[in-house]
Design an enzyme around this catalytic site. Structure first.
Site, short mmCIF file in Angstrom:
data_model
loop_
_atom_site.label_atom_id
_atom_site.label_comp_id
_atom_site.label_asym_id
_atom_site.label_seq_id
_atom_site.Cartn_x
_atom_site.Cartn_y
_atom_site.Cartn_z
N PHE A 34 0.81 -1.22 0.00
CA PHE A 34 0.00 0.00 0.00
C PHE A 34 0.85 1.27 0.00
O PHE A 34 0.60 2.19 -0.75
CB PHE A 34 -0.93 0.02 1.23
CG PHE A 34 -2.20 -0.76 1.03
CD1 PHE A 34 -2.55 -1.30 -0.19
CD2 PHE A 34 -3.09 -0.94 2.10
CE1 PHE A 34 -3.72 -2.02 -0.36
CE2 PHE A 34 -4.27 -1.65 1.94
CZ PHE A 34 -4.58 -2.19 0.71
N HIS A 121 -6.27 -9.86 8.86
CA HIS A 121 -7.18 -9.10 8.00
C HIS A 121 -7.99 -9.97 7.06
O HIS A 121 -8.53 -9.48 6.06
CB HIS A 121 -6.39 -8.03 7.23
CG HIS A 121 -5.79 -6.98 8.13
ND1 HIS A 121 -4.75 -6.17 7.77
CD2 HIS A 121 -6.11 -6.64 9.41
CE1 HIS A 121 -4.45 -5.36 8.79
NE2 HIS A 121 -5.25 -5.63 9.79
N CYS A 129 -21.96 -14.76 1.55
CA CYS A 129 -23.13 -13.96 1.18
C CYS A 129 -23.49 -13.04 2.35
O CYS A 129 -23.56 -13.48 3.50
CB CYS A 129 -24.30 -14.87 0.85
SG CYS A 129 -25.84 -13.95 0.65
P1 NAD Z 1 2.24 -1.14 3.91
O1 NAD Z 1 2.04 -0.98 2.45
O2 NAD Z 1 1.74 -0.09 4.82
O3 NAD Z 1 3.82 -1.25 4.21
C1 NAD Z 1 4.62 -2.15 3.53
C2 NAD Z 1 6.03 -2.02 4.10
O4 NAD Z 1 6.81 -3.03 3.54
C3 NAD Z 1 6.70 -0.68 3.78
O5 NAD Z 1 7.27 -0.16 4.96
C4 NAD Z 1 7.78 -1.06 2.76
O6 NAD Z 1 8.97 -0.29 2.92
C5 NAD Z 1 8.05 -2.50 3.10
N1 NAD Z 1 8.45 -3.31 1.98
C6 NAD Z 1 7.96 -3.32 0.72
N2 NAD Z 1 8.54 -4.29 0.00
C7 NAD Z 1 9.42 -4.90 0.83
C8 NAD Z 1 10.31 -5.99 0.67
N3 NAD Z 1 10.44 -6.64 -0.49
N4 NAD Z 1 11.07 -6.36 1.73
C9 NAD Z 1 10.98 -5.71 2.93
N5 NAD Z 1 10.14 -4.66 3.13
C10 NAD Z 1 9.37 -4.28 2.09
O7 NAD Z 1 1.71 -2.58 4.30
P2 NAD Z 1 1.24 -3.15 5.72
O8 NAD Z 1 2.07 -2.59 6.80
O9 NAD Z 1 1.11 -4.61 5.56
O10 NAD Z 1 -0.24 -2.54 5.93
C11 NAD Z 1 -1.11 -2.35 4.88
C12 NAD Z 1 -2.37 -3.20 4.83
O11 NAD Z 1 -2.48 -3.54 3.48
C13 NAD Z 1 -2.34 -4.50 5.54
O12 NAD Z 1 -3.39 -4.48 6.40
C14 NAD Z 1 -2.62 -5.58 4.48
O13 NAD Z 1 -3.80 -6.28 4.82
C15 NAD Z 1 -2.95 -4.84 3.24
N6 NAD Z 1 -2.28 -5.31 2.01
C16 NAD Z 1 -2.09 -6.65 1.82
C17 NAD Z 1 -1.45 -7.08 0.66
C18 NAD Z 1 -1.25 -8.55 0.47
O14 NAD Z 1 -2.02 -9.35 1.01
N7 NAD Z 1 -0.21 -8.96 -0.26
C19 NAD Z 1 -1.02 -6.17 -0.29
C20 NAD Z 1 -1.27 -4.80 -0.07
C21 NAD Z 1 -1.89 -4.39 1.10
#
Ligand code: NAD
Length: 245
Positions: A34, A121, A129
């Protein structure tokens, strides 16, 4: 001692190792997070993503919700787990890793072979449904043109926690218990700004608090070891050290 070796040592001597992760755990599979500079929040949409992914928006404009979900999230459902996911599954099989607590909804830990996964989450693999609560799988809904409808006429929704919704209390309290028992807490790929998930970290009272994240987090000053680097690559280096000690 290099940092990878220090983390490997901590895992080796740890009696109760717990992993806590976020979207950054899956970016090396091609799924955007995100909040990174190329994350979903950096893109331009008619509504901002936090609005679209909210409970009220889902019920008011389910067609826009589903177009967003399909174009930005469900399109990654076929991706494969990365080396980091696979190493965590290996650590669970070896009896080292007691549980994974994830904020992710992508199911990639389970695809990699992990069984002990707490999904704070929810999951995009479960749908239900909103009227009769019949359960559906992702496969059941994936071929609908837009808003999937139940045989009872109700709108089907993903079993994920939307903004404005509370977390599942059972998952939350189990996560809290594991973190309280942990002597090693490995945190990766999360900006640690999303609550109540990030608030769980305050229950950790163990020996080694380790963060692997590309960018800095509000918890960095509390960590014993920090690596600002990519998750999967870092896990491979840690695993290589673990094999060598
Ligand atoms: P976030 O986007 O807020 O933060 C992601 C963090 O990961 C950042 O600090 C970034 O610097 C770091 N990052 C990105 N790529 C990386 C890598 N390869 N190695 C190490 N660090 C890396 O995400 P969040 O803290 O998980 O919170 C956002 C919400 O978004 C969560 O609740 C989640 O449910 C949801 N989300 C989930 C997915 C998924 O399921 N893959 C994807 C996007 C968002």
């Amino acid at each position: 001692m290099n940092l990878y070796r220090s983390i490997a040592q901590a895992i080796k001597i740890g009696k109760y190792v717990v992993f806590f992760g976020g979207a950054g755990v899956s970016t090396e599979c091609g799924i955007p997070d995100f909040r990174s500079s190329n994350g979903i929040y950096s893109r331009k949409f008619h509504y901002d993503p936090e609005t679209i992914l909210s409970r009220s928006f889902f019920y008011q404009k389910p067609n826009i919700f589903y177009s967003f979900l399909r174009e930005n999230i469900l399109k990654y459902m076929d991706v494969k787990p990365n080396k980091g996911h696979i190493i965590l599954a290996e650590l669970e099989r070896a009896g080292k890793l007691k549980t994974i607590i994830t904020q992710n909804i992508d199911g990639l830990h389970q695809k990699a072979g992990s069984n002990k996964v707490l999904e704070l989450h929810g999951s995009l693999y479960r749908f239900y449904c909103t009227k009769c609560f019949k359960a559906y799988s992702y496969n059941d809904i994936k071929d609908f043109e837009n808003v999937p409808l139940c045989c009872c006429g109700g709108i089907i929704r993903p079993d994920i926690v939307l903004y404005e919704e509370p977390l599942d209390q059972d998952v939350l309290s189990k996560s809290k218990e594991h973190i309280m028992r942990a002597d090693v807490l490995l945190v990766a790929g999360s900006s640690l700004v999303v609550y109540p998930a990030a608030g769980l970290l305050k229950y950790f009272k163990g020996d080694k608090f380790i963060i692997i994240n590309k960018s800095s987090t509000p918890f960095d000053d509390q960590a014993d070891i920090i690596i600002h680097g990519p998750f999967a690559e870092t896990m491979e280096k840690i695993m290589n050290e673990l094999m060598a000690i």
